[in-house]
Design a protein around this motif. Structure first.
Motif, PDB file in Angstrom:
ATOM      1  N   HIS A  94      76.105 -88.580  22.705  1.00 11.71           N
ATOM      2  CA  HIS A  94      75.287 -88.284  21.523  1.00 11.71           C
ATOM      3  C   HIS A  94      75.825 -87.040  20.831  1.00 11.71           C
ATOM      4  N   HIS A  96      74.689 -83.924  20.304  1.00 15.28           N
ATOM      5  CA  HIS A  96      74.341 -82.537  20.649  1.00 15.28           C
ATOM      6  C   HIS A  96      75.557 -81.727  21.096  1.00 15.28           C
ATOM      7  N   ASP A  98      76.207 -79.675  23.485  1.00 12.67           N
ATOM      8  CA  ASP A  98      76.654 -79.657  24.880  1.00 12.67           C
ATOM      9  C   ASP A  98      77.288 -80.989  25.293  1.00 12.67           C
ATOM     10  N   HIS A  99      77.341 -81.956  24.379  1.00  9.26           N
ATOM     11  CA  HIS A  99      77.980 -83.242  24.667  1.00  9.26           C
ATOM     12  C   HIS A  99      79.124 -83.562  23.705  1.00  9.26           C
ATOM     13  N   HIS A 182      66.809 -90.333  23.073  1.00  7.91           N
ATOM     14  CA  HIS A 182      66.935 -88.874  22.973  1.00  7.91           C
ATOM     15  C   HIS A 182      67.382 -88.481  21.556  1.00  7.91           C
ATOM     16  N   ASP A 201      71.931 -88.078  27.694  1.00  7.02           N
ATOM     17  CA  ASP A 201      70.586 -87.518  27.851  1.00  7.02           C
ATOM     18  C   ASP A 201      69.472 -88.523  27.577  1.00  7.02           C
ATOM     19  N   HIS A 330      69.647 -78.547  23.478  1.00  4.31           N
ATOM     20  CA  HIS A 330      68.806 -78.098  24.580  1.00  4.31           C
ATOM     21  C   HIS A 330      69.548 -77.287  25.605  1.00  4.31           C
TER      22      HIS A 330
HETATM   23 ZN   LIG Z   1      71.157 -83.876  24.191  1.00  5.67          ZN
END
Ligand SMILES: [Zn+2]
Length: 342
Positions: A94, A96, A98-99, A182, A201, A330
């Motif tokens: 996805h 975000h 951190d990904h 998510h 996530d 997050h």
């Molecule tokens: Zn995420």
């Protein structure tokens, strides 16, 4: 170097059976979970890193999740210690940070970032700086993360609508999408032969659910579709690896959360805010899902209440205000929460 020469911690089914969802993995350790298939639980608390996986095909390596740039830099030598095959693809589960913010690092190492088309839709919504508008999430994150500031946003360039399949006759990985969860672009990596599912996530194992970019009602349906695959091993986006039970319990958390919030759906926001403690207590009483209740619980109750037609909580508490300002991903929010507890 082949895998037998490495110090690794293979997982046996017996371990799963005796302790289905508890941590038996170590953060930052490479785990071989099937021949040529690896899992790596990221250091979320220390660095905001997500979990990673990789699959070694005959001619190349496919990595699951790009992580933050510092996460990518940590993983790449670990992959290279196992195989000299080129890392060709990095799958963003996805959008975000951190990904996906590590994409540029993977590109510099010869890989192409891959994602569901929904990831690009989400990036256009939130990464306004990249797309020529006002500074977006990337610019905001770069203020507090030097690894992000030192590189640049690289949206995925190889996209799929329905699915994308990697198959060399020995290994098969299906990149799938089951709808909103998510985020609006959650991708899954499914290994039908090994019955291993990398969920990003859409499924986490612990108090790591960030609900701000998703929809809890649709999330439950998306998890129902993912469950039909019949996975035996779940590699979540955050938290330890587990069995199919993790998918089940992630779904139950949202079912039970919605059930509790629904009792207050017609009440005023201030009344719901006061009831957060009772809602929390009701969920903590359920052993299978208690571990999903964490620091973001008030924001989760508020999100579901708003989905059910309620108005946001007013006045916002300082904590909620802070979270809203900074919950762009997050990972960082959790690092902040962990630091506040120290
Ligand atoms: Zn995420």
């Amino acid at each position: 170097m082949n895998s037998s020469q490495l110090t690794i911690w293979p997982l046996s089914l017996a371990m799963f059976c005796s302790s289905p969802v508890l941590s038996h993995a170590e953060v930052d350790k490479v785990e071989q979970i099937a021949p040529d298939v690896y899992f790596h639980e990221g250091d979320l608390k220390g660095h905001g890193h997500c979990n990673n996986g990789w699959i070694i095909f005959e001619d190349y390596v496919l990595v699951v999740d790009a992580n933050f740039p510092s996460g990518a830099q940590e993983i790449i030598p670990k992959i290279k210690a196992i195989t000299d095959k080129p890392i060709r693809f990095a799958f963003d589960t996805h959008h975000h940070g951190d990904h996906a913010y590590g994409n540029q690092v993977w590109v510099e190492n010869g890989a192409v970032p891959v994602a569901h088309t929904g990831v690009i839709d989400e990036m256009k919504k939130y990464e306004t700086g990249y797309y020529g508008g006002k500074p977006g999430r990337w610019e905001d994150t770069a203020k507090s993360r030097s690894d992000v500031a030192a590189t640049k946003l690289k949206p995925p360039t190889l996209l799929y609508n329905k699915d994308m399949i990697f198959d060399d006759g020995k290994h098969r990985v299906e990149l799938l999408h089951f709808g909103v969860a998510h985020t609006h672009g959650d991708g899954f990596a499914w290994l039908p032969k090994e019955k291993i599912l990398f969920t990003g996530d859409a499924c986490v194992n612990g108090p790591y659910n960030y609900m701000g970019d998703g929809d809890s009602e649709q999330w439950i349906k998306t998890l129902a579709a993912a469950k039909k695959l019949g996975a035996e091993t779940i590699c979540p986006g955050h938290g330890p690896i587990g069995t199919a039970q993790v998918l089940e319990e992630q779904q139950s958390f949202f079912v039970e959360l919605r059930k509790e919030v629904e009792k207050y759906a017609s009440k005023k926001p201030e009344e719901v805010k006061v009831a957060v403690g009772d809602i929390k207590a009701a969920l903590l009483k359920q052993p299978a899902i208690a571990r999903y209740v964490g620091d973001s619980f008030t924001a989760q109750v508020e999100k579901v209440y708003v989905e059910m037609g309620g108005k946001p909580f007013q006045p916002q508490s300082a904590a909620v205000e802070e979270r809203k300002q900074h919950a762009h991903e997050h990972g960082r929010e959790l690092v902040r929460a962990a630091k506040e507890r120290e």
